[in-house]
Design an enzyme around this catalytic site. Structure first.
Site, PDB file in Angstrom:
ATOM      1  N   LYS A  13       0.838  -1.213   0.000  1.00  0.00           N
ATOM      2  CA  LYS A  13       0.000   0.000   0.000  1.00  0.00           C
ATOM      3  C   LYS A  13       0.865   1.252   0.000  1.00  0.00           C
ATOM      4  CE  LYS A  13      -1.967  -1.014   3.952  1.00  0.00           C
ATOM      5  NZ  LYS A  13      -1.306  -2.294   4.263  1.00  0.00           N
ATOM      6  N   ARG A  88      -9.598   1.300   8.420  1.00  0.00           N
ATOM      7  CA  ARG A  88      -9.170  -0.057   8.739  1.00  0.00           C
ATOM      8  C   ARG A  88     -10.260  -0.839   9.441  1.00  0.00           C
ATOM      9  NH1 ARG A  88      -3.436   0.606   8.888  1.00  0.00           N
ATOM     10  NH2 ARG A  88      -2.463  -1.419   9.052  1.00  0.00           N
ATOM     11  N   ARG A 127      11.773  -6.028   4.763  1.00  0.00           N
ATOM     12  CA  ARG A 127      11.552  -4.591   4.664  1.00  0.00           C
ATOM     13  C   ARG A 127      12.486  -3.847   5.601  1.00  0.00           C
ATOM     14  NH1 ARG A 127       5.763  -2.025   5.456  1.00  0.00           N
ATOM     15  NH2 ARG A 127       5.822  -3.191   7.415  1.00  0.00           N
ATOM     16  N   ARG A 160      11.228  -2.508  11.160  1.00  0.00           N
ATOM     17  CA  ARG A 160      10.173  -1.937  11.992  1.00  0.00           C
ATOM     18  C   ARG A 160       9.872  -2.847  13.170  1.00  0.00           C
ATOM     19  NH1 ARG A 160       5.190   0.018   8.330  1.00  0.00           N
ATOM     20  NH2 ARG A 160       3.996  -1.265   9.777  1.00  0.00           N
ATOM     21  N   ARG A 171      -0.849  -9.253  13.144  1.00  0.00           N
ATOM     22  CA  ARG A 171      -1.400  -8.194  12.280  1.00  0.00           C
ATOM     23  C   ARG A 171      -2.267  -8.795  11.172  1.00  0.00           C
ATOM     24  NH1 ARG A 171       3.936  -5.331  10.689  1.00  0.00           N
ATOM     25  NH2 ARG A 171       2.657  -4.090   9.282  1.00  0.00           N
TER      26      ARG A 171
END
Ligand code: AP5
Ligand code: MG
Length: 213
Positions: A13, A88, A127, A160, A171
């Site tokens: 996203k 969300r 990431r 992160r 998540r």
């Protein structure tokens, strides 16, 4: 053009939203980035959000709705905006529609970047995000020029806090329970655009912009 990005954590996203923001000259508003900036600056909002985020849970609706509704009233949003990570939950989507309705406006496109769960954990563990400017890289697919250093601002790249595999699984659970129903919500409003997010970044971008114009 008013756009909402939908998709699982790690679907891409943020990556697509940044590219769309540049192409169309409209702001990219990521609620995750806003929270992370508040955590970094140790604000009251950051202190409230941190526990939820680190646990892979959603921050309560009341901490996020007013923040976004205020943000989209700002002058730079007059030509539109790209919301990334908001809404969300169904109540967030309803609050957004209510606020836009009051100004005779609506969301033009809800873009669902579709990536199956099995791809997600691998993407997230690779990431790296800049701790200063938030730019995102991937150790395999989009490495920075110099390992561990941001190409944009020279800041330090970090994993992160919520990208650890256990937290990513949480998540994903939260996504399926609370966020995925939004696909149906926007489908009913006939402004849903679905794109296969397992393709290369550029291919995904071209598929989206072919429809958006
Ligand atoms: P947020 O920051 O929004 O996280 P998220 O939705 O979990 O999504 P990510 O940012 O992890 O993934 P992304 O889809 O942006 O993927 P990216 O482009 O980086 O939210 C974090 C937390 O904040 C939430 O868990 C919650 O606690 C809280 N929060 C935020 N908003 C909230 C709200 N509205 N209500 C309540 N709580 C809220 O890509 C991922 C990786 O894959 C990158 O390394 C990238 O380089 C790579 N990649 C991207 N596209 C491709 C591709 N096509 N092929 C290969 N690799 C790719
Ligand atoms: Mg993101």
């Amino acid at each position: 053009m008013k756009i909402v990005m939908l998709g699982a954590p790690g679907a891409g996203k943020g990556t697509q939203a940044k590219m769309l923001s540049e192409k169309y000259g409209i702001p990219h508003i990521s609620t995750g980035d806003i929270f992370r900036m508040n955590i970094k600056n140790n604000t009251e909002l950051g202190k409230k959000a941190k526990g939820y985020m680190d646990a892979g849970q959603l921050v309560p609706d009341e901490l996020v709705v007013d923040l976004v509704v205020d943000r989209i009233k700002a002058k730079d949003c007059m030509q539109g905006f790209i919301l990334d990570g908001f809404p969300r939950t169904i109540p967030q989507a309803e609050a957004l529609d209510y606020a836009l309705n009051n100004q005779n406006e609506k969301i033009d496109y809800a873009i669902n970047v579709d990536v199956p769960d099995e791809h997600i954990v691998e993407r997230m563990s690779g990431r790296r995000a800049c701790s200063d400017c938030g730019a995102t890289y991937h150790v395999v697919t989009i490495p920075s020029k110099k390992e561990g250093i941001c190409d944009v601002c020279g800041g330090t790249l970090v994993l992160r806090e919520d990208d650890k595999p256990e937290t990513v699984k949480k998540r994903l659970e939260v996504y399926h329970e609370q966020t995925k129903p939004l696909i149906d919500y926007y489908n009913k409003k006939e402004n849903l655009l679905k794109v296969d997010g397992t393709q290369g970044i550029q291919v995904v971008f071209e598929e989206i912009t072919k429809v958006l114009g």
